[in-house]
Design an enzyme around this catalytic site. Structure first.
Site, PDB file in Angstrom:
ATOM      1  N   GLY A  40       0.822  -1.212   0.000  1.00  0.00           N
ATOM      2  CA  GLY A  40       0.000   0.000   0.000  1.00  0.00           C
ATOM      3  C   GLY A  40       0.855   1.260   0.000  1.00  0.00           C
ATOM      4  NE  ARG A 101      -1.420  -4.942  -1.816  1.00  0.00           N
ATOM      5  CZ  ARG A 101      -1.187  -4.425  -0.613  1.00  0.00           C
ATOM      6  NH1 ARG A 101      -0.095  -4.782   0.041  1.00  0.00           N
ATOM      7  NH2 ARG A 101      -2.027  -3.578  -0.058  1.00  0.00           N
ATOM      8  N   GLY A 131       5.751  -2.154   3.902  1.00  0.00           N
ATOM      9  CA  GLY A 131       5.449  -2.759   5.188  1.00  0.00           C
ATOM     10  C   GLY A 131       6.067  -4.128   5.342  1.00  0.00           C
ATOM     11  CG  ASP A 132       3.789  -7.099   7.332  1.00  0.00           C
ATOM     12  OD1 ASP A 132       3.340  -6.682   6.249  1.00  0.00           O
ATOM     13  OD2 ASP A 132       3.076  -7.634   8.200  1.00  0.00           O
ATOM     14  N   GLY A 133       5.253  -7.148   4.367  1.00  0.00           N
ATOM     15  CA  GLY A 133       5.396  -7.955   3.160  1.00  0.00           C
ATOM     16  C   GLY A 133       6.583  -7.511   2.321  1.00  0.00           C
ATOM     17  CB  THR A 154       2.491   0.888   6.479  1.00  0.00           C
ATOM     18  OG1 THR A 154       1.138   0.591   6.848  1.00  0.00           O
ATOM     19  CG2 THR A 154       3.387   0.635   7.685  1.00  0.00           C
ATOM     20  CG  ASP A 156      -2.226   0.082   8.116  1.00  0.00           C
ATOM     21  OD1 ASP A 156      -3.056   0.963   7.822  1.00  0.00           O
ATOM     22  OD2 ASP A 156      -2.061  -0.944   7.439  1.00  0.00           O
ATOM     23  CG  ASP A 158       0.765  -2.547  10.313  1.00  0.00           C
ATOM     24  OD1 ASP A 158       1.661  -1.892   9.743  1.00  0.00           O
ATOM     25  OD2 ASP A 158       0.040  -3.364   9.724  1.00  0.00           O
ATOM     26  NE  ARG A 200      -2.408  -4.115   6.797  1.00  0.00           N
ATOM     27  CZ  ARG A 200      -1.296  -4.765   6.516  1.00  0.00           C
ATOM     28  NH1 ARG A 200      -1.315  -5.730   5.609  1.00  0.00           N
ATOM     29  NH2 ARG A 200      -0.160  -4.471   7.110  1.00  0.00           N
ATOM     30  CB  ALA A 215     -14.343   9.879  19.105  1.00  0.00           C
ATOM     31  CD  GLU A 251      -9.316  -1.065   7.064  1.00  0.00           C
ATOM     32  OE1 GLU A 251     -10.113  -0.855   6.140  1.00  0.00           O
ATOM     33  OE2 GLU A 251      -8.071  -1.114   6.900  1.00  0.00           O
ATOM     34  CB  ILE A 285     -10.155   9.708   1.147  1.00  0.00           C
ATOM     35  CG1 ILE A 285      -9.835  11.172   0.842  1.00  0.00           C
ATOM     36  CG2 ILE A 285     -10.788   9.562   2.540  1.00  0.00           C
ATOM     37  CD1 ILE A 285     -11.069  12.041   0.719  1.00  0.00           C
ATOM     38  NE  ARG A 287      -3.486   2.286   1.683  1.00  0.00           N
ATOM     39  CZ  ARG A 287      -3.481   1.168   0.975  1.00  0.00           C
ATOM     40  NH1 ARG A 287      -3.470   1.245  -0.346  1.00  0.00           N
ATOM     41  NH2 ARG A 287      -3.490  -0.003   1.555  1.00  0.00           N
TER      42      ARG A 287
END
Length: 384
Positions: A40, A101, A131-133, A154, A156, A158, A200, A215, A251, A285, A287
């Site tokens: 991503g 990918r 990222g990790d991939g 990334t 995320d 993460d 993710r 929030a 998400e 959006i 990203r």
């Protein structure tokens, strides 16, 4: 961690020593460094590309941009990068080298094609952004004789081995800007809006941005979500005169294996409280957009440092921020640490690590979990 004795012509005769702190290589001078972005996209990738390219060029090394990630490495989608080619890209999101990918890269045939591309084009090392991939691919390249270093990009955030990944700050700022716009109409019409954000299975964007946006409720995969308690928080807020209300959900959250839980919660909240509730999925959006100062700065530092590590004869590393300082971590360590944190360890994953390293991994995981739990509790304590 093994190292196959198969090197590009420029690296023939060099001595390769595998260590748990990365792979150290006594090498001849590099001729070319390749840069690729995989997985991503994330705001700040272009800033990192620029830093890698200009640092390498300053050291007298040619730079090759590899388009469309590992797929481009397999198929030879290459373009030379000079100083002008990376001018002004620091301000733009996405990746000028594009991304994709690539399941083929995981096969022996795909790897052979990628190595052949490097050999035919005299690419002596790779800096891989993602990222990790992406990092698993960088490890495979290193083990096949192409020294590689990963730069964590990334939204995320993460990657457990680093406190910060490039793109995270921009994504959070995008979320709070859009939440702010939704809050205005919520306030005007005395409505609630449940907002789902990307990440993710990592809830950091939702947690951090949710707190910053005020929030009433936040839902993330890392912490138990009390649906009844959250609904009661909304009910009490309305009873005490609050008009516009916001909930921010990650998400990746799933209650009772229910898909699209955020949307289902919005309907349930309206049914049980009578509060008019809308649902918004911000999706991709988050990203996009021009990277923030923080992402540009970290990307620049990590990109330049990645080249410095390669020139020092080190590879199979991922750039990281630890205790607020820029550093580098062995990619294998980073990947296994990630599995430990995400409860995805497999038999044998820890066999190559010392007791001290395993203890350090567990401590890192616990620190990260506790930090998330403390912030999560704070978010509900302050929601009124």
């Amino acid at each position: 961690m093994g190292c196959k004795v198969r090197f590009t012509l420029a690296l023939c005769g060099q001595i390769c020593a595998a260590t748990r702190g990365g792979m150290e290589i006594k090498m001849a001078k590099f001729r070319k460094i390749g840069i690729l972005t995989s997985g991503g996209d994330a705001p700040g990738m272009n800033a990192a590309i620029r830093a890698v390219a200009r640092k390498a060029i300053n050291e007298g090394i040619e730079v090759i941009g590899i388009e469309e990630g590992y797929s481009g490495l397999i198929n030879g989608y290459l373009r030379p990068l000079d100083n002008r080619a990376v001018s002004n890209i620091i301000t733009t999101g996405g990746t000028m080298l594009y991304s994709s990918r690539c399941p083929e890269f995981k096969t022996a045939e795909g790897m052979a094609k990628a190595i052949k591309t490097c050999e035919e084009n005299q690419i002596d090392a790779i800096v891989a952004l993602g990222g990790d991939g992406t990092f698993r691919g960088a490890t495979d390249l290193t083990n096949h004789g192409i020294p590689s270093i990963g730069v964590p990009c990334t939204i995320d955030n993460d990657i457990t081995a680093t406190e910060y990944t490039i793109g995270f700050d921009t994504a959070m700022n995008s979320v709070i800007n859009m939440v702010g716009a939704l809050r205005e109409t919520c306030e005007s019409h005395a409505r609630c809006n449940i907002i789902e954000v990307m990440g993710r299975n990592c809830g950091m964007i939702a947690l951090y941005a949710g707190i910053a946006a005020g929030a009433v409720a936040i839902a993330i995969p890392e912490c138990p979500f009390d649906e009844a308690y959250a609904i009661e928080k909304f009910r009490q807020a309305r009873e005490h005169g609050k008009r516009g209300m916001i909930g921010v959900f990650a998400e990746g959250i799933s209650i009772d294996s229910q898909d699209k839980y955020s949307e289902a919660f919005a309907k349930k909240l309206e049914a049980q409280t009578g509060i008019e509730t809308k649902f918004a999925r911000l999706a991709h959006i988050v990203r996009g957009g021009s990277p923030t100062l923080r992402d540009r700065l970290h990307a620049t530092q990590m990109g330049a440092d990645a080249v410095s590590y390669l020139l020092d004869g080190k590879s199979n590393l991922v750039m990281a921020i630890k205790d607020g300082k820029n550093t580098a971590v062995d990619i294998n360590y980073a990947l296994i640490l990630d599995r430990m944190y995400k409860n995805k360890l497999k038999d044998g994953d820890l066999d190559d690590f010392t007791e001290a390293q395993i203890a350090e991994m567990k401590q890192t995981c616990e620190y990260r979990r506790q930090k998330m739990a403390n912030l999560y509790k704070l978010s509900f304590d302050l929601a009124k």
